[in-house]
Design a protein around this motif. Structure first.
Motif, PDB file in Angstrom:
ATOM      1  N   PRO A  58      35.390  34.972  42.225  1.00 29.65           N
ATOM      2  CA  PRO A  58      36.228  35.379  41.857  1.00 29.65           C
ATOM      3  C   PRO A  58      34.985  36.777  41.246  1.00 29.65           C
ATOM      4  O   PRO A  58      35.929  37.439  39.835  1.00 29.65           O
ATOM      5  CB  PRO A  58      37.293  35.342  41.611  1.00 29.65           C
ATOM      6  N   ARG A  59      34.154  37.015  42.143  1.00 29.04           N
ATOM      7  CA  ARG A  59      33.219  37.748  40.783  1.00 29.04           C
ATOM      8  C   ARG A  59      33.576  39.503  41.230  1.00 29.04           C
ATOM      9  O   ARG A  59      33.445  39.960  42.517  1.00 29.04           O
ATOM     10  CB  ARG A  59      31.517  37.616  41.437  1.00 29.04           C
ATOM     11  N   PRO A  60      33.442  40.289  40.603  1.00 29.97           N
ATOM     12  CA  PRO A  60      33.319  41.789  40.544  1.00 29.97           C
ATOM     13  C   PRO A  60      32.562  42.086  42.194  1.00 29.97           C
ATOM     14  O   PRO A  60      31.319  41.641  40.832  1.00 29.97           O
ATOM     15  CB  PRO A  60      33.102  42.794  38.682  1.00 29.97           C
ATOM     16  N   GLY A  61      32.190  42.929  42.877  1.00 30.92           N
ATOM     17  CA  GLY A  61      31.058  43.751  43.681  1.00 30.92           C
ATOM     18  C   GLY A  61      30.500  42.107  44.849  1.00 30.92           C
ATOM     19  O   GLY A  61      30.254  43.010  45.881  1.00 30.92           O
ATOM     20  N   LEU A  62      31.766  40.917  44.948  1.00 35.64           N
ATOM     21  CA  LEU A  62      31.427  40.006  45.883  1.00 35.64           C
ATOM     22  C   LEU A  62      32.437  39.732  46.362  1.00 35.64           C
ATOM     23  O   LEU A  62      32.221  39.290  47.797  1.00 35.64           O
ATOM     24  CB  LEU A  62      30.897  38.929  44.473  1.00 35.64           C
ATOM     25  N   ALA A  63      33.630  39.987  45.863  1.00 38.50           N
ATOM     26  CA  ALA A  63      34.666  38.909  46.010  1.00 38.50           C
ATOM     27  C   ALA A  63      35.567  40.411  46.255  1.00 38.50           C
ATOM     28  O   ALA A  63      35.367  41.326  45.886  1.00 38.50           O
ATOM     29  CB  ALA A  63      35.515  38.528  45.129  1.00 38.50           C
ATOM     30  N   LYS A  64      36.289  40.234  47.556  1.00 42.86           N
ATOM     31  CA  LYS A  64      37.469  41.459  47.892  1.00 42.86           C
ATOM     32  C   LYS A  64      36.216  43.031  47.844  1.00 42.86           C
ATOM     33  O   LYS A  64      37.539  43.676  47.767  1.00 42.86           O
ATOM     34  CB  LYS A  64      38.768  41.133  47.277  1.00 42.86           C
ATOM     35  N   THR A  65      35.689  42.943  48.607  1.00 41.11           N
ATOM     36  CA  THR A  65      35.055  44.124  48.130  1.00 41.11           C
ATOM     37  C   THR A  65      36.135  45.389  49.743  1.00 41.11           C
ATOM     38  O   THR A  65      35.327  46.527  48.830  1.00 41.11           O
ATOM     39  CB  THR A  65      33.531  43.826  48.844  1.00 41.11           C
ATOM     40  N   ARG A  66      36.560  45.108  50.259  1.00 41.92           N
ATOM     41  CA  ARG A  66      37.446  45.911  51.477  1.00 41.92           C
ATOM     42  C   ARG A  66      38.662  46.267  50.109  1.00 41.92           C
ATOM     43  O   ARG A  66      38.960  47.271  50.286  1.00 41.92           O
ATOM     44  CB  ARG A  66      38.316  45.300  52.193  1.00 41.92           C
ATOM     45  N   LEU A  67      39.251  45.486  49.636  1.00 35.57           N
ATOM     46  CA  LEU A  67      40.216  45.388  49.038  1.00 35.57           C
ATOM     47  C   LEU A  67      39.775  46.398  47.552  1.00 35.57           C
ATOM     48  O   LEU A  67      40.828  47.329  46.487  1.00 35.57           O
ATOM     49  CB  LEU A  67      41.039  44.327  48.101  1.00 35.57           C
ATOM     50  N   ALA A  68      38.191  46.056  47.028  1.00 32.80           N
ATOM     51  CA  ALA A  68      38.005  47.583  45.853  1.00 32.80           C
ATOM     52  C   ALA A  68      37.398  48.804  46.237  1.00 32.80           C
ATOM     53  O   ALA A  68      37.664  49.158  44.967  1.00 32.80           O
ATOM     54  CB  ALA A  68      36.279  46.658  45.479  1.00 32.80           C
ATOM     55  N   ASP A  69      37.591  48.994  47.755  1.00 38.44           N
ATOM     56  CA  ASP A  69      37.324  50.163  47.759  1.00 38.44           C
ATOM     57  C   ASP A  69      38.677  51.075  47.329  1.00 38.44           C
ATOM     58  O   ASP A  69      38.852  52.033  47.035  1.00 38.44           O
ATOM     59  CB  ASP A  69      37.404  50.434  49.240  1.00 38.44           C
ATOM     60  N   ILE A 108      45.124  38.917  52.652  1.00 40.13           N
ATOM     61  CA  ILE A 108      45.071  40.342  51.884  1.00 40.13           C
ATOM     62  C   ILE A 108      43.465  41.251  51.650  1.00 40.13           C
ATOM     63  O   ILE A 108      42.624  40.342  51.638  1.00 40.13           O
ATOM     64  CB  ILE A 108      45.697  40.477  50.635  1.00 40.13           C
ATOM     65  N   ASP A 109      43.519  42.148  53.065  1.00 42.86           N
ATOM     66  CA  ASP A 109      42.304  42.725  52.537  1.00 42.86           C
ATOM     67  C   ASP A 109      41.913  44.327  52.292  1.00 42.86           C
ATOM     68  O   ASP A 109      41.074  44.297  52.135  1.00 42.86           O
ATOM     69  CB  ASP A 109      41.731  42.332  54.697  1.00 42.86           C
ATOM     70  N   ASP A 110      42.768  44.925  51.935  1.00 40.24           N
ATOM     71  CA  ASP A 110      42.892  46.768  51.413  1.00 40.24           C
ATOM     72  C   ASP A 110      43.825  47.293  50.324  1.00 40.24           C
ATOM     73  O   ASP A 110      44.719  46.049  50.889  1.00 40.24           O
ATOM     74  CB  ASP A 110      42.600  47.413  52.877  1.00 40.24           C
ATOM     75  N   ALA A 111      44.349  47.558  49.613  1.00 40.50           N
ATOM     76  CA  ALA A 111      44.870  48.078  49.950  1.00 40.50           C
ATOM     77  C   ALA A 111      45.852  48.384  49.867  1.00 40.50           C
ATOM     78  O   ALA A 111      47.323  47.944  49.772  1.00 40.50           O
ATOM     79  CB  ALA A 111      44.529  49.691  48.607  1.00 40.50           C
ATOM     80  N   ASP A 112      46.173  48.906  51.524  1.00 41.85           N
ATOM     81  CA  ASP A 112      47.750  48.629  52.255  1.00 41.85           C
ATOM     82  C   ASP A 112      48.593  47.410  52.646  1.00 41.85           C
ATOM     83  O   ASP A 112      49.470  47.624  52.115  1.00 41.85           O
ATOM     84  CB  ASP A 112      47.166  49.146  53.414  1.00 41.85           C
ATOM     85  N   HIS A 156      36.431  47.392  41.300  1.00 42.47           N
ATOM     86  CA  HIS A 156      35.344  46.117  41.551  1.00 42.47           C
ATOM     87  C   HIS A 156      35.945  44.812  41.645  1.00 42.47           C
ATOM     88  O   HIS A 156      36.763  44.103  41.261  1.00 42.47           O
ATOM     89  CB  HIS A 156      34.523  45.651  41.763  1.00 42.47           C
ATOM     90  N   GLN A 157      36.598  45.058  39.266  1.00 40.25           N
ATOM     91  CA  GLN A 157      37.486  44.413  38.415  1.00 40.25           C
ATOM     92  C   GLN A 157      38.682  43.874  39.298  1.00 40.25           C
ATOM     93  O   GLN A 157      38.975  43.142  38.727  1.00 40.25           O
ATOM     94  CB  GLN A 157      37.386  45.204  37.315  1.00 40.25           C
ATOM     95  N   ALA A 158      39.839  44.655  39.579  1.00 38.50           N
ATOM     96  CA  ALA A 158      41.028  44.617  39.950  1.00 38.50           C
ATOM     97  C   ALA A 158      41.171  43.560  41.014  1.00 38.50           C
ATOM     98  O   ALA A 158      41.383  42.832  41.386  1.00 38.50           O
ATOM     99  CB  ALA A 158      41.634  45.637  39.551  1.00 38.50           C
ATOM    100  N   ALA A 159      39.935  44.318  41.673  1.00 41.66           N
ATOM    101  CA  ALA A 159      39.934  43.500  43.113  1.00 41.66           C
ATOM    102  C   ALA A 159      39.060  41.889  42.663  1.00 41.66           C
ATOM    103  O   ALA A 159      39.942  40.895  43.287  1.00 41.66           O
ATOM    104  CB  ALA A 159      38.875  43.782  44.036  1.00 41.66           C
ATOM    105  N   ALA A 160      38.811  41.496  41.646  1.00 46.85           N
ATOM    106  CA  ALA A 160      38.193  40.579  41.383  1.00 46.85           C
ATOM    107  C   ALA A 160      39.620  39.525  40.896  1.00 46.85           C
ATOM    108  O   ALA A 160      39.283  38.748  40.899  1.00 46.85           O
ATOM    109  CB  ALA A 160      36.862  40.254  40.491  1.00 46.85           C
TER     110      ALA A 160
END
Length: 238
Positions: A15-26, A197-201, A30-34
């Motif tokens: 779970p690294r910022p910028g690597l994990a769940k990049t669609r969610l990070a949009d 769980i892929d995106d903010a929706d 990135h920090q929250a997605a990680a």
């Protein structure tokens, strides 16, 4: 009689910022997605562990990139075998993983994603039982609402054509998998549909689902409690 062991591999990234769940990070940064990716990993592993205790499953972690072993081992804190797993194409990676698992557990092998924190353990037990009593052309899939699948399990190399190159991570993945299965004489058993769980929706759905299941996914629940979904994050495109 002891049930034959079926392999279950968790396909994971650290779970690294910028690597994990990049669609969610949009949507959330990135920090929250990680942070959410870390929680999903913990809760998905908890589900796998519960299923293994009930259903004669052998769990392992199949990871990328290659330097993630120590990081994931410390996070998951389980004595599960780990192996780097990246063949470039997603289909080739999944088949490489399944073929290796089948070599050790010929009763059946499954791989699943790490963003399914609310899958009931009983669904994984059911999947293993289907493979265990099936023949060499048996396949199980766990459909997801986005048109893909979050888990796939096989019993023999007869399933290899399912993993030939295609446009992965699209709404057509499940339909194409079913088409290939029919063309190759494979029997597909569909498990109850889940939601990865892929995106903010998806987070809005996740909040509601957690409210309806107060004892499920404790790590995800804690991570969401600290997340203001209405506030844009650094790196967000909102």
């Amino acid at each position: 009689m002891t049930a034959a062991i079926v392999a279950l591999g968790l396909m994971a990234k650290p779970p690294r910022p910028g690597l994990a769940k990049t669609r969610l990070a949009d949507g959330i940064g990135h920090q929250a997605a990680a942070g959410l990716a870390r929680a999903f990993l913990l809760d998905t592993a908890r589900v796998m562990e519960a299923a293994a205790a009930a259903g004669s499953l052998a769990c392992s972690v199949l990871f990328r990139p290659d330097d993630a072993a120590d990081e994931l081992g410390a996070l998951l804190a389980r004595d599960w075998p780990q192996a780097p797993c990246d063949q470039g194409d997603l289909g080739a990676t999944m088949w490489w993983a399944l073929d290796g698992l089948l070599a050790r557990h010929p009763a059946g092998a499954m791989v699943m994603g790490a963003d399914l924190p609310l899958v009931p353990p009983g669904v994984l037990v059911e999947a293993a039982a289907i493979l265990r009593r099936g023949g060499p052309r048996e396949v199980v899939v766990m459909p997801t609402v986005d048109g893909g699948y979050g888990l796939i399990g096989v019993t023999s190399p007869a399933a290899a054509p399912l993993f030939a190159p295609q446009a992965w991570s699209t709404p057509a993945v499940l339909d194409e998998t079913l088409r290939r299965a029919a063309a190759n004489g494979l029997t597909v058993h569909r498990l109850p549909e889940q939601r990865d769980i892929d995106d903010a929706d998806d987070l809005v759905w996740l909040q509601r689902a957690l409210a309806a299941a107060p004892h499920a996914a404790p790590a995800t629940r804690a991570a969401l409690a600290d997340l203001d979904l209405d506030r844009p994050r650094p790196g967000s495109t909102r």
